[in-house]
Scaffold this motif. Structure first.
Motif, PDB file in Angstrom:
ATOM      1  N   LEU A  69       0.836  -1.197   0.000  1.00 58.82           N
ATOM      2  CA  LEU A  69       0.000   0.000   0.000  1.00 58.82           C
ATOM      3  C   LEU A  69       0.872   1.248   0.000  1.00 58.82           C
ATOM      4  N   LYS A 115       2.447  18.635 -14.860  1.00 64.84           N
ATOM      5  CA  LYS A 115       1.166  18.077 -15.288  1.00 64.84           C
ATOM      6  C   LYS A 115       1.104  17.979 -16.805  1.00 64.84           C
ATOM      7  N   VAL A 116       0.319  17.009 -17.286  1.00 65.02           N
ATOM      8  CA  VAL A 116       0.300  16.792 -18.730  1.00 65.02           C
ATOM      9  C   VAL A 116      -0.826  17.534 -19.437  1.00 65.02           C
ATOM     10  N   THR A 117      -1.727  18.136 -18.662  1.00 64.09           N
ATOM     11  CA  THR A 117      -2.869  18.805 -19.285  1.00 64.09           C
ATOM     12  C   THR A 117      -2.413  19.896 -20.250  1.00 64.09           C
ATOM     13  N   GLU A 164      -5.802  28.568 -24.860  1.00 69.34           N
ATOM     14  CA  GLU A 164      -4.670  29.448 -24.574  1.00 69.34           C
ATOM     15  C   GLU A 164      -3.431  29.050 -25.367  1.00 69.34           C
ATOM     16  N   VAL A 200       3.882   6.269  -5.349  1.00 74.25           N
ATOM     17  CA  VAL A 200       3.724   6.625  -6.762  1.00 74.25           C
ATOM     18  C   VAL A 200       2.888   7.886  -6.900  1.00 74.25           C
ATOM     19  N   THR A 201       1.764   7.938  -6.185  1.00 73.46           N
ATOM     20  CA  THR A 201       0.915   9.127  -6.316  1.00 73.46           C
ATOM     21  C   THR A 201       1.591  10.341  -5.693  1.00 73.46           C
ATOM     22  N   TRP A 202       2.355  10.125  -4.626  1.00 71.11           N
ATOM     23  CA  TRP A 202       3.055  11.246  -3.989  1.00 71.11           C
ATOM     24  C   TRP A 202       4.030  11.885  -4.977  1.00 71.11           C
ATOM     25  N   ARG A 223       5.081  16.255  -9.945  1.00 69.77           N
ATOM     26  CA  ARG A 223       5.566  16.255 -11.321  1.00 69.77           C
ATOM     27  C   ARG A 223       4.824  17.288 -12.150  1.00 69.77           C
ATOM     28  N   GLU A 272       3.836  11.747  -8.140  1.00 67.48           N
ATOM     29  CA  GLU A 272       3.060  12.356  -9.222  1.00 67.48           C
ATOM     30  C   GLU A 272       2.581  13.744  -8.819  1.00 67.48           C
ATOM     31  N   LEU A 273       2.337  13.908  -7.533  1.00 65.25           N
ATOM     32  CA  LEU A 273       1.816  15.183  -7.038  1.00 65.25           C
ATOM     33  C   LEU A 273       2.740  16.337  -7.406  1.00 65.25           C
ATOM     34  N   GLN A 297      -3.633  23.300 -22.045  1.00 64.57           N
ATOM     35  CA  GLN A 297      -4.685  24.308 -21.878  1.00 64.57           C
ATOM     36  C   GLN A 297      -5.072  24.800 -23.252  1.00 64.57           C
ATOM     37  N   TYR A 298      -6.105  24.191 -23.820  1.00 70.64           N
ATOM     38  CA  TYR A 298      -6.271  24.350 -25.249  1.00 70.64           C
ATOM     39  C   TYR A 298      -6.479  25.770 -25.785  1.00 70.64           C
ATOM     40  N   GLY A 308       2.204   2.020  -3.367  1.00 68.65           N
ATOM     41  CA  GLY A 308       1.227   2.727  -4.187  1.00 68.65           C
ATOM     42  C   GLY A 308       1.156   4.196  -3.830  1.00 68.65           C
ATOM     43  N   LEU A 309       1.156   4.467  -2.520  1.00 65.96           N
ATOM     44  CA  LEU A 309       1.065   5.859  -2.080  1.00 65.96           C
ATOM     45  C   LEU A 309       2.273   6.657  -2.575  1.00 65.96           C
TER      46      LEU A 309
END
Lengths: 201, 373, 540
Positions: free
Chosen positions: A18, A33-35, A40, A24-26, A31, A28-29, A37-38, A21-22
């Protein structure tokens, strides 16, 4: 194994997994971001130059295009998306000649299979990269691709075989398009012959 | 030892109290004060819920390498207010063939239960609406009313998905209520009181989680797990389980009624974090070390409610972290976890805790100079 | 083999075509198939495809059989009846579980009923549909089948026709569910059916008692449409079958046409095609992983999977001009040459993907909740996998070596080195791990090819109008979900007389009822994720 030890070790292996897993998300927090912003990032957005969005018919500065109204694209289209209408006109030397009247393409039914472009004997149509195709009115999806008043590019092109003319045009083109044309050339000749056969009949 | 506390609200509260006592008859003074407290709590309730919704969406997005809401206002801060307005003006869809009375009553059970619990939480020094001498029992009792709302919602919706969700919810809630209760009782044994204000006070120099060291830590973890399960949030979100039951017990709700469920879910998450803060992490009490007056003074400059929200916020973050990392449990795993792991450990834990307190093995017993009150 | 067949059916017509083709009378079909099925040395226990045909004068079925022991051995059995009013053939559902849904599909599309099939409802089409679309004399007048918004009750009564001991045909009906079953509709609008799928599920508490599969909500009649299209035109439909294996599907049809028309594909095109196929497999498995995790409630994992898939799509985007519907393979090669950045992008992607695979393992694979929800859940035994014809990572999870790339190598697959991932547990976890391991194998295949793409033409010269010679042509490929096969019957025209796609998802869904029985409702969703079916592939 002793069931009690199994019970206890089970708890610890579970906890370890467990925490893995935590972690990995930590990570990611923090890193990037891949979004995207279209709206713009319109300026910096890179669309691949082969991207198929809208069919268009390139016109040169004299408002001339290369479409001979042969209708091969129309016959090749799987969904009846393209409608080519043509008129027969008489040229000065008395020959009858087919002239493009309307080249209508329906954005709404096109499946972007590219068959019209690769089978076109005169390279008259292309897909462009303009992907912002949302419309408020469905009727706007049906478009006439030849501009009003435009006509067929005259010149020697008609007499010369198609391939050399394209070869000359090649160096100025983008590398990606070059290959596309190479492929078309042999087929185009055949298609040309075929279409002229049909006309003769 | 009295420290300078410039930003504390105790002065304001007592001034107001005196003002009403001086100008109104005792009956009216109590009434007006009651109304004001109610108003303050309701406002806080709504504000916390909206803030939590925003925070959750943002943090979730960061965990998932997205950006989260960022269109409305700077960094999207107005997003949840806009959502609230939307949910307020949305149509409530009236469904045929539901059990009308129960259907409409269900959301109120849920929201009233979370509000009742909310009222008993000590947010800061002197910022506690009711301070029962059986505070912990009260909190446990009121927070479990919510399950009635969930069961009613599932039953009255006349929907098979809702029904399954409600049944799961019932099994889950009853199981985890036990663990949560026992974990809190462990601390009651340690602090020797059930009154929330006294529990906070007793943790002046040693938080319960340190005072009771290993045993308190176990109780803390068990409380976090079972509290998390009680709020029906992932990985324990079986009653809604959007993957299989679409939305579980609140599938048929819309508009403000759905809003009630939604608000209560976020508030419950905060309430669990608050209770854990109060009981294990010293509540609103700043970090203090016996004898270090200068250090303590600096700590007291930070007002108690900031301490409280900071600690609770940390626990809320933990809950979000867990929620967005793990997949959903299955009902049998969930019950396994409770009945085969948490409950037996808890029972042993509470007995050992009793022995420990009797034998004087707590930190404050060992080092009274450092941790004794 | 011939002796065996002639022993059972002395007057069978045996032809050595592309496949060994046997034509028999309807009466003799069942004994013949039974003999092949129970053949000791090489049991023909794998029903690849069941193709309903309308030859004008006759209505019939082509059974394409193979053996689970040696998938390269295939046999086609043809049977037909002249009765167009009430065509009846014998069912083979007593041997092949996969035949159930296939026979129902043939009934819906061609109107052939199968004797002894216990459930003869229409599959893919509504029960009250007028006409049989794949018949050549089908009347497609919209007035016959008007669009209605009226609510249609689902009737859970299945008609059947069976032969009693005396050889008389008896018609009757059975109820699908018992009277007091608690039936819950999972789908057609449901977050976890991965499309417009409909499972009627009888529950016993939360435990699944029985599942009845309904499909066809997005049936587009691609096979019928293809009959009026030229071969290059049909190509654009294959991308829309299993949209996650667009390249692989299109590769199958291209190869089938190339084989029939005798077109030699340049080596450069072969290399590009295989790299694209493997990239597509990675993208398919990534989405399968992501969706599976999402079905188990791990929303974050879904985003991670899609994030990595985006890199594959970017590569497609640059070279093919499309992301999901890539439209890349054409008859004789590929549409464009690779983009100048292609090799660089692919080589950058390989280490990135490997790094992420480790992250996936830490994040999800060893999680105790995941383990509990996948190990020993949704068990599919070897026998069932073969009988239900479940291929791909799911079939290999049950210990069945069924990789088309190994058993019937096509294109370059006999030249590259890779391992066939086989696990014998047969549970959700085996299927889950198989997909992750296959991503690694696909990366290895790409690594072997990407630097060695030979120079040369990327497309063979083809005639402007492609006509296939008369005959029957088959081609299988390993798509992301399993064996994808194309069957073309040509009458020498520029469009096929009949085209049939064998979809791996169809088999995966047909196995859902058996592997979910006795599991919890929650696990049903997880099992669905582990089987990884795509609805447009079923509703062709």
């Amino acid at each position: 194994m002793n069931p009690f030890i199994k019970y206890i070790s089970g708890i610890f292996t579970a906890l370890k997994a467990l925490i893995g897993g935590l972690r990995v998300t930590w990570r990611e927090l923090w890193r990037k971001k891949v979004t995207m912003q279209y709206p713009e990032n319109r300026e910096t957005l890179v669309i691949s130059d082969r991207w198929r969005s809208e069919l268009h018919m390139p016109h040169d500065e004299n408002n001339e295009h290369a479409c001979t109204a042969c209708g091969i694209c129309m016959n090749n289209c799987p969904n009846g998306t393209i409608k080519v209408t043509s008129n027969m006109e008489e040229t000065e030397d008395g020959k009858k000649k087919r002239v493009l009247d309307k080249y209508v393409w329906d954005y709404g039914t096109c499946t972007f299979c590219n068959l019209c472009v690769i089978t076109c004997p005169s390279d008259a149509i292309q897909f462009n990269n303009d992907f912002e195709g949302a419309m408020y009115d469905r009727s706007k999806l049906i478009r006439q691709l030849n501009k009003p008043g435009s006509k067929l590019r005259e010149k020697e092109k008609v007499e010369k075989p198609a391939a050399p003319a394209k070869e000359a045009a090649k160096p100025t083109e983008a590398p990606a398009k070059k290959e596309e044309k190479k492929e078309i050339a042999p087929e185009a000749k055949k298609a040309d012959e075929k279409s002229s056969d049909k006309e003769n009949k | 030892m009295n420290y300078n506390q410039p930003l504390e609200l105790t002065g304001l509260v007592s001034n107001l109290h005196e003002f009403f006592r001086d100008n109104l008859s005792p009956f009216w003074a109590t009434l007006v004060e009651g109304a004001l407290v109610l108003l303050a709590l309701l406002t806080l309730y709504a504000v916390i819920a909206l803030a939590l919704i925003y925070i959750e969406r943002k943090i979730t997005a960061f965990f998932q390498s997205r950006l989260g809401p960022n269109r409305l206002g700077k960094y999207g801060v107005i997003q949840s207010i806009a959502d609230m307005i939307k949910i307020l003006i949305k149509e409530i869809i009236h469904i045929k063939e539901v059990d009308k009375f129960l259907f409409y009553a269900a959301p109120f059970f849920v929201i009233v239960s979370s509000m009742l619990t909310f009222g008993a939480i000590p947010f800061g020094q002197g910022l506690q609406a009711v301070d029962f001498n059986i505070g912990i029992v009260y909190v446990l009792a009121t927070s479990s009313i919510g399950i009635i709302g969930v069961l009613l919602a599932g039953w009255s919706s006349n929907n098979k998905y809702s029904m399954l969700g409600a049944m799961r919810s019932g099994a889950q809630f009853i199981s985890y209520e036990l663990s949560a209760g026992f974990a809190l009782m462990t601390v009651v044994v340690l602090s020797g009181t059930m009154q929330l204000s006294e529990i906070v006070e007793s943790q002046r120099y040693a938080w319960n989680i340190f005072n009771g060291h290993i045993l308190a830590l176990i109780a803390f973890i068990i409380y976090l797990i079972s509290g998390h399960a009680e709020t029906n949030r992932g990985p324990f979100d079986l009653p809604e389980a959007e993957g299989e039951l679409t939305a579980g017990y609140h599938t048929e709700y819309s508009g403000l009624q759905f809003g009630f469920f939604y608000l209560a879910e976020y508030l419950n998450m905060f309430i669990i974090a608050s209770i854990a803060t109060t009981v294990f992490l010293g509540g609103w009490m700043p970090i203090q070390i016996k004898g270090w007056d200068a250090f303590n003074q600096i700590m007291w400059y930070i007002p108690s409610y900031v301490w409280f929200f900071g600690k609770a916020g940390f626990l809320v973050f933990l809950s979000l972290w867990v929620r967005w990392t793990f997949p959903r449990m299955r009902i049998d795993l969930l019950l396994n976890l409770e009945w085969k792991y948490l409950l037996p450990i808890n029972l042993i834990n509470i007995i050992v805790m009793v022995v420990m307190v009797l034998m004087g093995w707590t930190l404050s017993d060992w080092f009274p100079a450092l941790f004794g009150n | 083999m011939k002796d065996l067949i002639l022993n059972i059916v002395p007057d069978a017509v045996i032809e050595e075509k592309e496949k060994l083709t046997v034509t028999v009378e309807p009466k003799q079909l069942h004994p013949l198939v039974k003999a092949l099925y129970s053949n000791k040395e090489l049991p023909f226990d794998y029903l690849i495809s069941l193709i309903g045909m309308d030859w004008g004068d006759k209505l019939g079925v082509i059974y394409l059989l193979s053996s689970s022991k040696d998938m390269s051995r295939e046999i086609a059995i043809i049977t037909a009846t002249e009765d167009r009013e009430n065509p009846l053939l014998y069912s083979i559902t007593d041997m092949y579980e996969a035949a159930h849904l296939n026979e129902r599909e043939v009934y819906a599309l061609l109107g052939i009923r199968f004797i002894n099939n216990p459930d003869m409802r229409k599959f893919l089409l509504a029960e009250d549909w007028n006409g049989y679309p794949l018949r050549k004399d089908y009347n497609d007048d919209p007035k016959l089948n008007p669009i209605t918004i009226a609510n249609k009750e689902i009737v859970d009564i299945a008609p059947f026709i069976k032969e009693d001991e005396k050889g008389n045909l008896v018609e009757g009906t059975t109820d699908i569910f018992e009277e007091d079953d608690y039936v819950i509709n999972i789908g057609p609008q449901h977050p976890s059916t991965h499309g417009v799928m409909h499972f009627r599920t009888a529950l016993n508490g939360e435990v699944i008692k029985k599942i009845d599969v309904h499909s066809g909500y997005i049936h587009r009649g691609i096979e019928k449409m293809a009959e009026s299209m030229t071969y290059p035109q049909i190509l654009h439909l294959t991308d829309r079958l299993d949209y996650l294996s667009a390249s692989n599907n299109r590769h199958a049809l291209c190869m089938c046409v190339e084989k029939a028309a005798g077109i030699e594909v340049p080596e450069r095109a072969q290399y590009i095609r295989v790299i694209m196929d493997e990239l597509n497999r990675i993208s398919s498995h990534l989405l399968a992983w992501a969706a599976h995790c999402n079905d188990l409630g791990g929303t974050t994992a879904f985003i991670y999977g899609v994030r990595e898939r985006e890199h594959v799509l970017d590569i497609f985007d640059k070279t093919c001009g499309g992301r999901l519907i890539v439209n890349y393979n054409v008859i004789g090669g590929v549409m464009n040459d690779i983009y100048p950045d292609f090799q660089k992008d692919v080589k950058a992607f390989i280490p990135y993907m490997r790094e992420k695979l480790v992250e996936y393992d830490n994040f999800f694979t060893h999680n105790p909740i995941t383990l509990n929800r996948m190990i020993n859940v949704g068990n599919l035994s070897y026998e069932d996998a073969v009988s239900y014809a479940v291929t791909g990572p799911a079939g290999r999870g049950s210990g069945w070596s069924c990789d088309v790339r190994i058993h019937k190598p096509y294109s370059l697959y006999d030249k590259v080195k890779f391992k066939e991932i086989i696990r014998t547990e047969g549970d959700s976890y085996a299927r889950y791990l198989n997909r992750l391991d296959e991503i690694e194998q696909a990366l290895q295949i790409i690594e072997q090819l990407v630097d060695n793409i030979p120079e040369g033409e990327f497309k063979a010269k083809t005639k402007p109008i492609i006509r296939l010679p008369e005959g029957q042509f088959y081609q299988s490929v390993e798509a992301g979900k399993g064996e994808f096969a194309v069957f073309i019957e040509s009458k020498g025209d520029k469009s096929p007389y009949r085209i049939k796609f064998r979809s791996p998802s169809f088999a995966a869904v047909s196995a859902m009822p058996i592997i979910s029985e006795g599991e919890l409702l929650t696990d049903f969703i997880g099992i669905g994720g582990s089987m990884d079916y795509v609805i447009p592939d079923i509703d062709r």
